[in-house]
Design an enzyme around this catalytic site. Structure first.
Site, short mmCIF file in Angstrom:
data_model
loop_
_atom_site.label_atom_id
_atom_site.label_comp_id
_atom_site.label_asym_id
_atom_site.label_seq_id
_atom_site.Cartn_x
_atom_site.Cartn_y
_atom_site.Cartn_z
N VAL A 1 35.13 28.98 27.95
CA VAL A 1 35.67 28.08 28.99
C VAL A 1 35.36 28.55 30.41
O VAL A 1 36.08 28.24 31.34
CB VAL A 1 37.19 27.81 28.80
CG1 VAL A 1 37.45 27.06 27.52
CG2 VAL A 1 38.01 29.09 28.85
N ASP B 1 37.66 31.67 24.30
CA ASP B 1 37.26 32.80 25.14
C ASP B 1 37.48 32.46 26.61
O ASP B 1 36.72 31.67 27.18
CB ASP B 1 35.77 33.11 24.89
CG ASP B 1 35.29 34.30 25.69
OD1 ASP B 1 35.46 35.44 25.23
OD2 ASP B 1 34.77 34.09 26.80
N TYR C 1 38.24 33.41 35.34
CA TYR C 1 37.94 31.98 35.20
C TYR C 1 39.03 31.11 35.84
O TYR C 1 38.80 29.92 36.08
CB TYR C 1 37.79 31.57 33.72
CG TYR C 1 36.67 32.26 32.96
CD1 TYR C 1 35.72 33.04 33.62
CD2 TYR C 1 36.56 32.13 31.59
CE1 TYR C 1 34.71 33.68 32.92
CE2 TYR C 1 35.55 32.76 30.88
CZ TYR C 1 34.63 33.54 31.55
OH TYR C 1 33.64 34.18 30.85
N LYS D 1 39.77 38.50 29.57
CA LYS D 1 38.97 39.63 30.07
C LYS D 1 39.60 40.21 31.33
O LYS D 1 40.04 39.45 32.19
CB LYS D 1 37.55 39.16 30.39
CG LYS D 1 36.90 38.40 29.27
CD LYS D 1 35.43 38.05 29.54
CE LYS D 1 34.93 37.07 28.50
NZ LYS D 1 35.27 35.65 28.81
N SER E 1 26.69 32.73 26.71
CA SER E 1 25.60 31.85 27.16
C SER E 1 24.55 31.66 26.05
O SER E 1 23.35 31.80 26.31
CB SER E 1 24.94 32.38 28.43
OG SER E 1 25.89 32.52 29.48
N LEU F 1 23.41 29.05 24.88
CA LEU F 1 22.52 27.92 25.21
C LEU F 1 21.85 28.17 26.56
O LEU F 1 21.27 27.25 27.14
CB LEU F 1 23.33 26.61 25.24
CG LEU F 1 24.31 26.41 24.07
CD1 LEU F 1 25.11 25.13 24.24
CD2 LEU F 1 23.57 26.41 22.72
N LYS G 1 29.89 26.80 25.20
CA LYS G 1 30.84 26.08 26.06
C LYS G 1 30.41 24.64 26.21
O LYS G 1 29.22 24.35 26.44
CB LYS G 1 30.89 26.75 27.44
CG LYS G 1 31.67 25.98 28.50
CD LYS G 1 30.75 25.13 29.40
CE LYS G 1 31.51 24.30 30.42
NZ LYS G 1 30.61 23.39 31.17
N ARG H 1 30.03 16.93 22.13
CA ARG H 1 29.23 18.17 22.09
C ARG H 1 30.02 19.32 21.48
O ARG H 1 29.47 20.15 20.75
CB ARG H 1 28.78 18.55 23.49
CG ARG H 1 27.77 17.59 24.08
CD ARG H 1 27.43 18.00 25.50
NE ARG H 1 26.43 17.15 26.10
CZ ARG H 1 26.06 17.25 27.37
NH1 ARG H 1 26.61 18.16 28.16
NH2 ARG H 1 25.14 16.44 27.85
P1 NDP Z 1 26.40 27.91 27.22
O1 NDP Z 1 25.20 28.76 27.05
O2 NDP Z 1 27.36 27.76 26.13
O3 NDP Z 1 25.92 26.47 27.73
C1 NDP Z 1 26.82 25.55 28.28
C2 NDP Z 1 26.03 24.43 28.92
O4 NDP Z 1 25.37 23.68 27.93
C3 NDP Z 1 26.92 23.46 29.67
O5 NDP Z 1 26.17 22.96 30.76
C4 NDP Z 1 27.18 22.37 28.64
O6 NDP Z 1 27.42 21.13 29.29
C5 NDP Z 1 25.86 22.35 27.89
N1 NDP Z 1 26.05 21.98 26.48
C6 NDP Z 1 26.89 22.57 25.58
N2 NDP Z 1 26.74 22.04 24.36
C7 NDP Z 1 25.80 21.06 24.48
C8 NDP Z 1 25.23 20.16 23.56
N3 NDP Z 1 25.60 20.14 22.29
N4 NDP Z 1 24.28 19.29 24.02
C9 NDP Z 1 23.91 19.32 25.33
N5 NDP Z 1 24.42 20.16 26.24
C10 NDP Z 1 25.35 21.03 25.82
O7 NDP Z 1 27.15 28.39 28.57
P2 NDP Z 1 28.02 29.51 29.20
O8 NDP Z 1 27.13 30.24 30.12
O9 NDP Z 1 29.26 28.89 29.70
O10 NDP Z 1 28.39 30.54 28.03
C11 NDP Z 1 29.35 30.25 27.05
C12 NDP Z 1 30.60 31.11 27.21
O11 NDP Z 1 30.29 32.50 27.18
C13 NDP Z 1 31.32 30.97 28.55
O12 NDP Z 1 32.01 29.75 28.67
C14 NDP Z 1 32.19 32.19 28.55
O13 NDP Z 1 33.32 32.02 27.70
C15 NDP Z 1 31.23 33.22 27.99
N6 NDP Z 1 30.52 33.93 29.08
C16 NDP Z 1 30.88 35.24 29.31
C17 NDP Z 1 30.30 35.95 30.32
C18 NDP Z 1 30.68 37.37 30.52
O14 NDP Z 1 30.31 37.96 31.56
N7 NDP Z 1 31.41 37.96 29.61
C19 NDP Z 1 29.27 35.36 31.21
C20 NDP Z 1 28.92 34.00 30.85
C21 NDP Z 1 29.53 33.34 29.82
P3 NDP Z 1 28.85 20.36 29.28
O15 NDP Z 1 29.93 21.40 29.41
O16 NDP Z 1 28.74 19.46 30.44
O17 NDP Z 1 28.90 19.65 27.96
#
Ligand code: NDP
Length: 271
Positions: A23, A48, A53, A78, A185, A187, A227, A233
């Site tokens: 999230v 998560d 956040y 975290k 991340s 995706l 996310k 999605r």
């Molecule tokens: P992701 O790699 O999960 O990608 C999310 C993006 O992809 C959003 O723009 C979302 O759009 C889009 N998306 C998701 N599912 C689909 C789908 N089925 N079809 C098309 N588009 C899709 O992103 P994050 O970088 O947010 O990573 C996920 C999680 O990891 C974070 O939310 C967090 O919890 C964690 N994280 C932890 C970090 C750390 O330092 N520990 C750093 C970064 C992330 P939309 O939401 O508009 O659908």
């Protein structure tokens, strides 16, 4: 791995569902509450969040209002490492989340070095604020520095991981040390979804690029944290337990790595 393949057993004996909802960048309020509620309705049992956040209150409200028993949901937050004491900050997180404990509490990044915050993390666990403790964005060297001084070992390292960021040496090193990698991340924060090579595999399997990228993580024995704030999605990203990538698909995806199979958690620091 548990018998149904939906959870892993951490080194401390606690179980972690292999699919979690991330999230990051989901604003506090209605949007975050809906997102978490839809995920729980779609079968997710792992959320998560993080102090950084700013949405712990909404996550907690959605958990409570879902009617799903607290003990059935794995909640991670975290420690924001500019804060002073991880134990005191854990208590504040519990107040915001409105829960008695989190399942996992991790240092968000090793700002100021990999060891200074660990005492507070251990105290948070001893006091029952967190069932498991771990780290995030730790390279293998940083993990080893921490392991050299830790009384309670970290059981998780949450890092950026996907076929494009296939940190193979970090994964191997963490496995040798009984530390589970959580792929953040997966995706590429959306960037990897348009890749033609991923798209071709998805088309052949009758799946979506997101499902292929998430499935790759699962077949690598990673915990994976996609996310989305869109209900369809969120549901799509959970439909990843009913198909398999072949060895050839896995090899084709492995070839997309841009990190050289590094043991480092990041190419650049953001702090
Ligand atoms: P992701 O790699 O999960 O990608 C999310 C993006 O992809 C959003 O723009 C979302 O759009 C889009 N998306 C998701 N599912 C689909 C789908 N089925 N079809 C098309 N588009 C899709 O992103 P994050 O970088 O947010 O990573 C996920 C999680 O990891 C974070 O939310 C967090 O919890 C964690 N994280 C932890 C970090 C750390 O330092 N520990 C750093 C970064 C992330 P939309 O939401 O508009 O659908």
């Amino acid at each position: 791995m548990t018998a149904d393949g939906r959870a892993r057993v951490l080194a401390d004996g606690n179980e972690i569902p292999v699919l979690g909802l991330g999230v990051w960048q989901v604003p506090e309020g209605r949007e975050c509450e809906d997102t978490v509620r839809w995920a729980l309705e779609a079968g997710y049992r792992h959320v998560d969040t993080a102090q950084a956040y700013g949405n712990e209150r909404s996550v907690g409200r959605a958990l409570r209002e879902s009617g799903v028993p607290r003990e059935d949901i794995f909640v991670t937050t975290k420690f924001y490492p500019r804060g002073k004491d991880a134990e005191a900050e854990a208590q504040r997180s519990l107040e915001r989340l409105g829960v008695d404990y989190v399942d996992l509490y991790i240092i968000h990044w090793p700002q100021g070095g990999p060891t200074w915050a660990w005492d507070g993390m251990q105290r948070a666990r001893e006091r029952g604020y967190a069932r498991s403790i771990g780290v995030s964005n730790f390279s293998l060297g940083e993990l080893d520095e921490l392991l050299a001084v830790a009384d309670t070992r970290p059981v998780v390292n949450q890092v950026q991981f996907s076929p494009f960021e296939d940190r193979r040496a970090l994964l191997d090193g963490c496995e040798q040390r009984d530390v589970v990698i959580e792929a953040y991340s997966p995706l590429g924060t959306g960037r990897h979804l348009g890749d033609d090579r991923v798209g071709r595999i998805a088309d052949r399997l009758g799946r979506t690029p997101a499902q292929v990228l998430i499935r790759w993580c699962l077949q690598r024995d990673l915990v994976v944290l996609p996310k989305s704030t869109h209900r369809e999605r969120i549901e799509e990203n959970a439909q990843v337990f009913d198909f398999t990538l072949t060895d050839d698909d896995m090899a084709a995806l492995d070839a997309l790595d841009t990190t050289g199979g590094t043991d480092r958690a990041r190419e650049r620091k953001w702090w």
